[in-house]
Design an enzyme around this catalytic site. Structure first.
Site, PDB file in Angstrom:
ATOM      1  CD  GLN A 211       0.833  -9.814   8.629  1.00  0.00           C
ATOM      2  OE1 GLN A 211      -0.470  -9.897   9.083  1.00  0.00           O
ATOM      3  NE2 GLN A 211       1.223  -8.975   7.749  1.00  0.00           N
ATOM      4  CG  PHE A 242      -5.065 -10.388   3.820  1.00  0.00           C
ATOM      5  CD1 PHE A 242      -4.635 -10.330   2.490  1.00  0.00           C
ATOM      6  CD2 PHE A 242      -5.688 -11.826   3.787  1.00  0.00           C
ATOM      7  CE1 PHE A 242      -4.553 -11.006   1.455  1.00  0.00           C
ATOM      8  CE2 PHE A 242      -5.626 -12.789   2.812  1.00  0.00           C
ATOM      9  CZ  PHE A 242      -5.052 -12.433   1.582  1.00  0.00           C
ATOM     10  CD  GLU A 246       1.805  -5.078  11.242  1.00  0.00           C
ATOM     11  OE1 GLU A 246       1.036  -4.888  10.192  1.00  0.00           O
ATOM     12  OE2 GLU A 246       2.577  -4.281  11.534  1.00  0.00           O
ATOM     13  NE  ARG A 324       0.608   3.332   6.376  1.00  0.00           N
ATOM     14  CZ  ARG A 324       1.719   3.367   5.586  1.00  0.00           C
ATOM     15  NH1 ARG A 324       1.186   3.578   4.416  1.00  0.00           N
ATOM     16  NH2 ARG A 324       2.996   3.261   5.807  1.00  0.00           N
ATOM     17  NE  ARG A 356      -3.708  -6.606  -0.223  1.00  0.00           N
ATOM     18  CZ  ARG A 356      -3.850  -7.471  -1.158  1.00  0.00           C
ATOM     19  NH1 ARG A 356      -4.765  -8.319  -0.875  1.00  0.00           N
ATOM     20  NH2 ARG A 356      -2.470  -7.736  -2.025  1.00  0.00           N
ATOM     21  CG  PHE A 358      -1.401  -0.254   8.851  1.00  0.00           C
ATOM     22  CD1 PHE A 358      -1.325  -1.211   9.585  1.00  0.00           C
ATOM     23  CD2 PHE A 358      -0.580   1.114   9.543  1.00  0.00           C
ATOM     24  CE1 PHE A 358      -0.479  -1.595  11.069  1.00  0.00           C
ATOM     25  CE2 PHE A 358      -0.044   0.875  10.723  1.00  0.00           C
ATOM     26  CZ  PHE A 358      -0.199  -0.367  11.367  1.00  0.00           C
ATOM     27  CB  THR A 456       4.332   6.205   9.954  1.00  0.00           C
ATOM     28  OG1 THR A 456       3.746   5.368  10.564  1.00  0.00           O
ATOM     29  CG2 THR A 456       3.655   6.262   8.521  1.00  0.00           C
ATOM     30  CD  GLU A 727      -0.187  -1.976   3.450  1.00  0.00           C
ATOM     31  OE1 GLU A 727       0.923  -1.602   3.109  1.00  0.00           O
ATOM     32  OE2 GLU A 727      -0.854  -1.771   4.345  1.00  0.00           O
TER      33      GLU A 727
HETATM   34  N1  MTE Z   1      -1.281 -11.000  -0.506  1.00  0.00           N
HETATM   35  C1  MTE Z   1      -1.581 -12.195  -0.060  1.00  0.00           C
HETATM   36  N2  MTE Z   1      -1.710 -13.365  -0.998  1.00  0.00           N
HETATM   37  N3  MTE Z   1      -1.763 -12.532   1.194  1.00  0.00           N
HETATM   38  C2  MTE Z   1      -1.605 -11.796   2.146  1.00  0.00           C
HETATM   39  O1  MTE Z   1      -1.752 -11.940   3.293  1.00  0.00           O
HETATM   40  N4  MTE Z   1      -1.071  -9.273   2.755  1.00  0.00           N
HETATM   41  C3  MTE Z   1      -1.130  -7.943   2.147  1.00  0.00           C
HETATM   42  C4  MTE Z   1      -0.271  -7.665   0.848  1.00  0.00           C
HETATM   43  N5  MTE Z   1      -0.652  -8.830   0.012  1.00  0.00           N
HETATM   44  C5  MTE Z   1      -1.173 -10.233   1.891  1.00  0.00           C
HETATM   45  C6  MTE Z   1      -1.083 -10.083   0.258  1.00  0.00           C
HETATM   46  C7  MTE Z   1      -0.664  -6.842   3.155  1.00  0.00           C
HETATM   47  S1  MTE Z   1      -1.580  -6.261   4.371  1.00  0.00           S
HETATM   48  C8  MTE Z   1       0.630  -6.493   3.317  1.00  0.00           C
HETATM   49  S2  MTE Z   1       1.268  -5.260   4.192  1.00  0.00           S
HETATM   50  C9  MTE Z   1       1.570  -7.128   2.053  1.00  0.00           C
HETATM   51  O2  MTE Z   1       1.087  -8.048   1.252  1.00  0.00           O
HETATM   52  C10 MTE Z   1       2.864  -7.573   2.862  1.00  0.00           C
HETATM   53  O3  MTE Z   1       3.752  -8.122   2.191  1.00  0.00           O
HETATM   54  P1  MTE Z   1       4.947  -7.378   1.292  1.00  0.00           P
HETATM   55  O4  MTE Z   1       5.459  -6.167   2.370  1.00  0.00           O
HETATM   56  O5  MTE Z   1       5.855  -8.447   0.879  1.00  0.00           O
HETATM   57  O6  MTE Z   1       4.380  -6.829   0.064  1.00  0.00           O
HETATM   58 MO1  MOS Z   2      -0.291  -5.089   6.073  1.00  0.00          MO
HETATM   59  S1  MOS Z   2      -1.976  -4.220   6.847  1.00  0.00           S
HETATM   60  O1  MOS Z   2       0.724  -3.609   6.403  1.00  0.00           O
HETATM   61  O2  MOS Z   2       0.159  -6.225   7.160  1.00  0.00           O
END
Ligand code: MTE
Ligand code: MOS
Length: 776
Positions: A211, A242, A246, A324, A356, A358, A456, A727
């Site tokens: 990520q 997810f 990161e 958070r 997800r 956080f 944050t 999230e």
């Molecule tokens: N959706 C899918 N299919 N796969 C993923 O790994 N990660 C989640 C969410 N949705 C994830 C997901 C997490 S933890 C975050 S922070 C956000 O997607 C990140 O992407 P975005 O900022 O583009 O929403």
């Molecule tokens: Mo999502 S836990 O902020 O990668």
């Protein structure tokens, strides 16, 4: 155009902002053709790596013998901490995450050495031949021990408003609770992986499932005692992340990079599921204490929270994650007097990381439990007590961290969802059913979500993009975000399509690449589209402005008479296709490439006082869940779920729907079936799907009604007024947990407060039922 499209959208290009087009790679996902890192054709001479892991939670390494490893078939190289030319660290914030254990191991599963061999099997078999002698040290394995011994990865933080002690003393009623809340493995379908290729003169090119390509680039460079300019990191897509990729994808990339540097051969490290689960971090588990005072209506007058999370052996992202938690233990509720204490416990277990939400979900779990207790104690419907505590207007709209909640739409969401879910009727039905059913009990719960959008850490709220227009009018799009299945690349392409008024098929979505956009933040905090969408829009606007100026001169019209619409550009009476205009502009030597940049406005936050405006805005949603439990076995099913979720003006309702459904189910998994279990040796025993149960298709509620809030609009100037969605929906899963608790409460007398731990596995439900029965 559907209802979510912006009303002023010119023309009708395919894939304009607001259209429900499929994910750009969906046809590749379903046919198995999408290229993940492991699918990249392996270069000649590639070596496969395997990692030797610590078998002790806390020990000094006294001796290591790799003779048998080196003699094993196919083995080319063995790498230990001593062989690292630069920094032995892959920690994102604090340099306390060794890539390979430097003589001290701090969790079972920690990487101690790496082996390179000609095949994966050879490398994995050879690893088992190492002989490592340990001198065991006393481990700290759980939160209570960590608190008792003062074992913390970061200092304890406190956030206070008002006089909580006095409010508790004065309150008409007071309740205390102690909660245990489990962690969660990200369980991305694609495990952690990196492929590192040596380039000339010691440079390195790394394919990483991450990520955060920029951070991987920097950490790999530092480990090699090289510079960022010497390393390029690329990621076309991840098979899920997810939060698990990161910060911790860096460990895998650093090992691959170090071995590639040492052997001068391409090196691939792909963890198998068991190793991945043992070696990499998860959602933080918590112990939460609360002491709450409230009036006869259930309105909270004061609450004193203690949050203690198990961070594991290092800081990783635990500082921001626990912050958070502190920012979300209000969830949707006004807390006039509040004290929040947050311990970040150091344990000799894997370093927990982003997942997800956080830390937000854990905070919300705490306040929702307290509110559920208040309602049960007062013999009220929990929904009534939730509503009585919602952030309101006037004095009751300031968060404990001093941000004004000025975009609250929860009352609107609540009214609508209560109606569409037939909440009142079903509440009566559930009561009736339970009165007549001695073994099976039903439960119903409504839970709201208010989730703050932005990193944050203010400086992370920036993004860059790079856009090229070719002379045939097609576009190459790149930005600092990464694709993990969430549809970011599709949404950003839609933004550019809309801005340039060209069909989205004319835009090539390209891999995240540190040589195209530098120093990008992690794709995280749900802000991927907010940040990169705006950056790409800015790049598109720059090019559009140049083309407009050129067209105005060329066709001798005012710039205001140049209109981009539906793959064409109109300049006064003349109309040319976008492609024609691009070609003409090229002949006229107009630059057709641009960068774009965005930084989120209005946010500011002082961490030393925990105050300011850390969030640009809030995303809202609510869920009503109904469950049925078998009080003899603890087994349960989710009968019906109704969700109403706010996406602002959705950029893509199809993708947002997928995020809402998927996020919800993942949240339910966290709170019900996904149980991580360590033995007293600090060994994680649930490290494969055989023992760790994520939700599957059959766990989707029988009756699942998900709606995106139609009137949604972001009051802030986000990209096409959309809202982040990645999230927030995860926390809608709380409704299933509280529905289970509602069903358990039906076993006891009115006013009983069943103790239910999370995850509420059938075993936990049965234990809670038995405990309620035992007190009667
Ligand atoms: N959706 C899918 N299919 N796969 C993923 O790994 N990660 C989640 C969410 N949705 C994830 C997901 C997490 S933890 C975050 S922070 C956000 O997607 C990140 O992407 P975005 O900022 O583009 O929403
Ligand atoms: Mo999502 S836990 O902020 O990668």
């Amino acid at each position: 155009m559907d209802a979510h499209a912006k009303p002023d959208a010119g023309g009708s290009v395919a894939g304009a902002a607001g259209s429900a087009i499929p994910h750009d790679s969906s046809h590749l996902h379903v046919s198995g053709e999408a290229t993940y890192t492991d699918d990249i054709p392996e270069p000649r001479g590639v070596l496969h790596l395997a990692v030797g892991m610590s078998t002790r939670p806390h020990a000094r390494i006294v001796a290591m013998d790799f003779d048998a490893v080196r003699r094993a078939p196919g083995v080319v190289e063995v790498l230990t901490a001593d062989d690292i030319p630069g920094d032995n660290n892959c920690g994102p914030v604090v340099a306390d995450d060794p890539i390979l254990a430097p003589g001290l191991v701090q969790y079972v599963g920690q990487a101690v050495f790496a082996v390179a061999a000609h095949t994966v099997e050879q490398a994995r078999k050879a690893v088992a031949l190492a002989r490592i002698e340990y001198e065991d040290l006393e481990p700290v394995l759980d939160i209570p021990t960590a608190i008792a011994t003062g074992s913390f990865v970061l200092p304890t933080e406190t956030l206070e408003r008002g006089d909580t002690a006095a409010a508790l003393d004065k309150a008409a009623h007071r309740l205390r609770g102690e909660l245990a809340l489990g962690g969660q493995d990200q369980f991305y379908l694609e495990g952690q992986i990196a492929l590192a290729l040596p380039r000339e003169d010691g440079d390195l090119f790394v394919y990483s499932s991450t990520q955060h390509p920029g951070e991987v680039q920097h950490l790999v460079a530092h480990s090699l005692r090289r510079h960022s300019k010497d390393v390029v990191v690329e990621c076309r897509r991840m098979g899920g992340a997810f939060g698990g990729k990161e910060s911790q994808a860096a460990l895998i990339a650093c090992i691959a990079g170090l071995m590639a540097d040492r052997t001068r051969k391409p090196c691939k490290l792909r963890l198998d599921r068991d190793v991945d689960m043992l070696m990499t971090g998860k959602r933080h588990d918590f112990i939460i204490h609360y002491d709450v005072g409230f009036d006869d209506n259930g309105r909270i007058e004061g609450i004193d929270f203690m949050f203690a999370s198990r961070c594991g052996m290092s800081a990783d992202l635990s500082g921001a994650i626990n912050d958070r938690t502190m920012f979300h233990c209000d969830n949707a509720y006004y807390l006039p007097n509040v004290k929040i204490l947050s311990h970040r416990c150091k344990t000799h277990t894997v370093s927990n990381t982003a997942f997800r939400g956080f830390g937000g979900p854990q905070g919300m779990f705490g306040i929702e439990y307290a509110i559920d207790d208040i309602a049960r104690y007062l013999r009220k419907d929990p929904l009534e007590v939730r509503r009585a505590n919602y952030y309101g207007v006037g004095q009751r709209n300031v968060t404990p961290y001093q941000q004004v909640v000025d975009d609250n739409i929860l009352e609107e969401i609540t009214q609508k969802l209560v109606r569409t879910s037939d909440y009142a009727e079903r509440r009566a039905e559930v009561r009736e059913f339970n009165a007549q059913s001695p073994v099976l009990k039903r439960g119903l719960a409504f839970t709201p979500v208010k989730f703050g959008i932005s990193f944050t850490a203010t400086h992370l709220n920036q993004a860059g993009a790079l856009l090229h227009v070719y002379t045939d009018g097609t576009v190459h799009l790149n930005h600092g975000g990464t694709e993990m299945g969430q549809g970011l690349f599709t949404k950003v392409a839609q933004v550019v399509a809309d801005e340039l008024q060209i069909d989205v098929e004319r835009i090539k979505i390209t891999a995240s690449d540190t040589s195209k956009v530098p120093n990008a933040s992690a794709t995280a905090a749900s802000s991927g589209t907010d940040l990169n969408g705006k950056a790409a829009q800015a790049a598109a606007q720059t090019i559009k402005a140049r083309l407009t100026r050129f067209a105005a001169e060329h066709f001798r019209v005012a710039e205001s008479a140049v209109v981009f619409r539906n793959n064409a550009v109109q300049a006064g009476d003349a109309t040319v296709s976008f492609a024609e205009l691009a070609k003409m502009a090229w002949f006229a030597r107009v630059p057709l490439s641009s960068t774009g940049f965005y930084s989120t406005p209005k946010i500011n936050y002082d961490r030393s006082t925990f105050s300011g405006r850390p969030f640009y805005y809030f995303a809202y949603g609510a869920a009503v869940s109904e469950v049925i439990i078998d009080t003899l076995t603890g087994e349960y099913r989710t009968l019906r779920v109704d969700i109403l979720h706010d996406c602002g003006r959705s950029l893509n309702p199809a993708i947002d729907m997928g995020q809402i459904e998927g996020g919800f189910i993942q949240g339910v998994g966290w709170l019900t079936s996904e149980e991580l279990w360590w033995n007293d040796q600090g060994e994680l025993k649930t490290h494969a799907p055989s023992t760790y149960k994520i939700p599957v298709c059959s766990d989707v509620p029988e009756d699942f009604r998900v709606e995106i809030l139609e009137s949604g609009l972001n009051r802030e100037d986000t990209v096409f007024r959309s809202k982040a969605v990645g999230e927030p929906p995860l926390m809608l899963g709380l409704s299933v947990f509280y529905a289970l608790r509602d069903a358990i409460a039906a076993v006891g007398p009115d006013g009983c407060l069943p103790g239910l731990r999370a995850p509420a596995t059938p075993e936990a439900v049965l234990a809670a039922v038995s405990a309620v029965r035992a007190t009667q």
